[in-house]
Design an enzyme around this catalytic site. Sequence first.
Site, PDB file in Angstrom:
ATOM      1  N   ASP A   1     -41.364 -36.232 -23.453  1.00  0.00           N
ATOM      2  CA  ASP A   1     -39.890 -36.125 -23.681  1.00  0.00           C
ATOM      3  C   ASP A   1     -39.844 -35.452 -25.061  1.00  0.00           C
ATOM      4  O   ASP A   1     -40.951 -35.376 -25.680  1.00  0.00           O
ATOM      5  CB  ASP A   1     -39.281 -37.557 -23.811  1.00  0.00           C
ATOM      6  CG  ASP A   1     -37.910 -37.444 -24.338  1.00  0.00           C
ATOM      7  OD1 ASP A   1     -37.166 -36.457 -24.172  1.00  0.00           O
ATOM      8  OD2 ASP A   1     -37.411 -38.461 -24.516  1.00  0.00           O
TER       9      ASP A   1
ATOM     10  N   ARG B   1     -31.083 -37.696 -10.390  1.00  0.00           N
ATOM     11  CA  ARG B   1     -30.148 -38.644 -11.296  1.00  0.00           C
ATOM     12  C   ARG B   1     -28.845 -38.843 -10.284  1.00  0.00           C
ATOM     13  O   ARG B   1     -28.281 -39.949 -10.337  1.00  0.00           O
ATOM     14  CB  ARG B   1     -29.495 -37.874 -12.235  1.00  0.00           C
ATOM     15  CG  ARG B   1     -30.902 -37.675 -13.374  1.00  0.00           C
ATOM     16  CD  ARG B   1     -31.202 -38.991 -14.167  1.00  0.00           C
ATOM     17  NE  ARG B   1     -30.021 -39.748 -14.772  1.00  0.00           N
ATOM     18  CZ  ARG B   1     -29.799 -39.289 -16.137  1.00  0.00           C
ATOM     19  NH1 ARG B   1     -30.427 -38.421 -16.745  1.00  0.00           N
ATOM     20  NH2 ARG B   1     -28.850 -40.128 -16.610  1.00  0.00           N
TER      21      ARG B   1
ATOM     22  N   HIS C   1     -32.690 -45.740 -21.869  1.00  0.00           N
ATOM     23  CA  HIS C   1     -31.973 -44.763 -21.218  1.00  0.00           C
ATOM     24  C   HIS C   1     -32.270 -45.405 -19.641  1.00  0.00           C
ATOM     25  O   HIS C   1     -33.062 -44.698 -18.888  1.00  0.00           O
ATOM     26  CB  HIS C   1     -32.562 -43.358 -21.283  1.00  0.00           C
ATOM     27  CG  HIS C   1     -31.790 -42.288 -20.912  1.00  0.00           C
ATOM     28  ND1 HIS C   1     -30.666 -42.479 -20.209  1.00  0.00           N
ATOM     29  CD2 HIS C   1     -32.146 -40.937 -20.677  1.00  0.00           C
ATOM     30  CE1 HIS C   1     -30.180 -41.573 -19.726  1.00  0.00           C
ATOM     31  NE2 HIS C   1     -30.864 -40.589 -20.245  1.00  0.00           N
TER      32      HIS C   1
ATOM     33  N   GLN D   1     -31.852 -42.834 -16.310  1.00  0.00           N
ATOM     34  CA  GLN D   1     -33.104 -41.834 -16.258  1.00  0.00           C
ATOM     35  C   GLN D   1     -34.318 -42.558 -15.714  1.00  0.00           C
ATOM     36  O   GLN D   1     -34.947 -41.944 -14.691  1.00  0.00           O
ATOM     37  CB  GLN D   1     -33.374 -41.362 -17.627  1.00  0.00           C
ATOM     38  CG  GLN D   1     -34.386 -40.407 -17.709  1.00  0.00           C
ATOM     39  CD  GLN D   1     -34.183 -39.103 -16.930  1.00  0.00           C
ATOM     40  OE1 GLN D   1     -33.157 -38.531 -17.229  1.00  0.00           O
ATOM     41  NE2 GLN D   1     -35.070 -38.517 -16.277  1.00  0.00           N
TER      42      GLN D   1
ATOM     43  N   CYS E   1     -37.700 -35.910 -18.761  1.00  0.00           N
ATOM     44  CA  CYS E   1     -36.361 -36.460 -18.451  1.00  0.00           C
ATOM     45  C   CYS E   1     -35.470 -35.000 -18.557  1.00  0.00           C
ATOM     46  O   CYS E   1     -34.335 -35.160 -18.190  1.00  0.00           O
ATOM     47  CB  CYS E   1     -36.025 -37.384 -19.150  1.00  0.00           C
ATOM     48  SG  CYS E   1     -36.117 -37.178 -20.997  1.00  0.00           S
TER      49      CYS E   1
ATOM     50  N   ARG F   1     -22.562 -43.423 -23.412  1.00  0.00           N
ATOM     51  CA  ARG F   1     -23.410 -42.524 -24.106  1.00  0.00           C
ATOM     52  C   ARG F   1     -23.257 -42.727 -25.700  1.00  0.00           C
ATOM     53  O   ARG F   1     -22.130 -42.125 -25.923  1.00  0.00           O
ATOM     54  CB  ARG F   1     -23.674 -41.313 -23.414  1.00  0.00           C
ATOM     55  CG  ARG F   1     -24.917 -40.604 -24.512  1.00  0.00           C
ATOM     56  CD  ARG F   1     -25.132 -39.297 -24.279  1.00  0.00           C
ATOM     57  NE  ARG F   1     -26.166 -39.569 -23.009  1.00  0.00           N
ATOM     58  CZ  ARG F   1     -27.096 -38.481 -22.626  1.00  0.00           C
ATOM     59  NH1 ARG F   1     -27.138 -37.442 -23.218  1.00  0.00           N
ATOM     60  NH2 ARG F   1     -28.032 -38.607 -21.583  1.00  0.00           N
TER      61      ARG F   1
HETATM   62  N1   CP Z   1     -31.867 -36.464 -19.303  1.00  0.00           N
HETATM   63  C1   CP Z   1     -30.684 -36.720 -19.493  1.00  0.00           C
HETATM   64  O1   CP Z   1     -30.160 -37.761 -19.765  1.00  0.00           O
HETATM   65  O2   CP Z   1     -30.180 -35.544 -19.853  1.00  0.00           O
HETATM   66  P1   CP Z   1     -28.876 -35.022 -20.696  1.00  0.00           P
HETATM   67  O3   CP Z   1     -28.868 -35.531 -22.092  1.00  0.00           O
HETATM   68  O4   CP Z   1     -28.499 -33.578 -20.448  1.00  0.00           O
HETATM   69  O5   CP Z   1     -27.698 -35.824 -19.916  1.00  0.00           O
HETATM   70  N1  NVA Z   2     -35.033 -38.966 -26.220  1.00  0.00           N
HETATM   71  C1  NVA Z   2     -34.104 -38.050 -25.996  1.00  0.00           C
HETATM   72  C2  NVA Z   2     -33.813 -38.113 -24.384  1.00  0.00           C
HETATM   73  C3  NVA Z   2     -32.540 -37.057 -23.889  1.00  0.00           C
HETATM   74  C4  NVA Z   2     -32.281 -37.397 -22.622  1.00  0.00           C
HETATM   75  C5  NVA Z   2     -33.009 -38.165 -26.678  1.00  0.00           C
HETATM   76  O1  NVA Z   2     -32.423 -39.360 -26.954  1.00  0.00           O
HETATM   77  O2  NVA Z   2     -32.314 -37.218 -27.065  1.00  0.00           O
END
Ligand code: CP
Ligand code: NVA
Length: 307
Positions: free
Chosen positions: A221, A289, A129, A132, A261, A102
């Site tokens: 989101d 997930r 992502h 997700q 999400c 990440r």
């Molecule tokens: N939806 C998602 O990826 O959540 P986190 O940021 O908690 O991993």
């Molecule tokens: N769009 C959001 C998704 C989090 C899972 C972000 O990048 O923070």
Amino acid sequence: MQKDLLTVEEVTRQDLDNIFKLATKMKLERLDYPVRHLAGKSIGMIFSKSSTRTRVSFEVGIRELDGFPIFLDQNDLQLGRGETIKDTALVLSRYLHAVVIRTHEHEELVEFAKFAHIPVINALTNMFHPCQIITDLFTIFEYSERLDGIKLCYMGDCANNTANSLILAARLAGIELILSSPEKYKPRTSYLDPDSMGAGKIVWEPDPMKAAENADYIYTDVWVSMGYEKEEKERNRELRPYQVNPKIVSAASPSVKIMHCLPARRGEEITDDVIDSHKSIVFDQAENRLHVQKAILALLLDEETLK
Ligand code: CP
Ligand code: NVA
């Protein structure tokens, strides 16, 4: 499946079918622990941003497959002190069997995958992502028993990682995706080009009520994704008309399901009464997930999985 999972673009319909079949089995047979798809395998998890769902579902999933997760904050690595991505990828490939990353810039992930000899899985970048969104397709499939022709309305920041991945997923799965936002947050132009839509239909509609009309699913989101905190005030003001609230929901199909999400900023992009309503499937998305990522790991790392 291809070596890496960096975007939904690498996934074929056949991959998706394999993931869904295996995730369904993983979900039903979760208590028959452990399934040894990752026996003796160590999976690195490099996270440069916060995470609840992705981190915990990957760590638990790797353990349930009899593998060994190694969680690394970017600052735990020499990467934080200037070692190159290339050298890090080459070194970690000598120890690990796969790495889940990440990070901020998608290009960093692409660079890592270019030099890594092991599978690299995108656990979220500024652009995409995929874990997700593949999970979200699985969740829609569980509820609707099909993906083709599903009408999905996405409200909010239509240029963020979730929206970009949803667009690629709609192309793959034949979903009709209506994205709704002000001009400033619309999807990138190339995504709206009819020649790039694959099996899907992708439309941008600035009027949120029109966008939600007869939708089978409404997805939203956060308005301020990680890394965009400086823009919080203007985003909250400009995206306000795109809040998923009872009025927006009333325009959709009577059997509409609400998706997010997570994490949610309750009272901003979604109201409490909507996220807590019987129409909401957000916690099914979160649970799935685990099952879907276990399926992905097994397919990427265990050649016996499909035999
Ligand atoms: N939806 C998602 O990826 O959540 P986190 O940021 O908690 O991993
Ligand atoms: N769009 C959001 C998704 C989090 C899972 C972000 O990048 O923070």
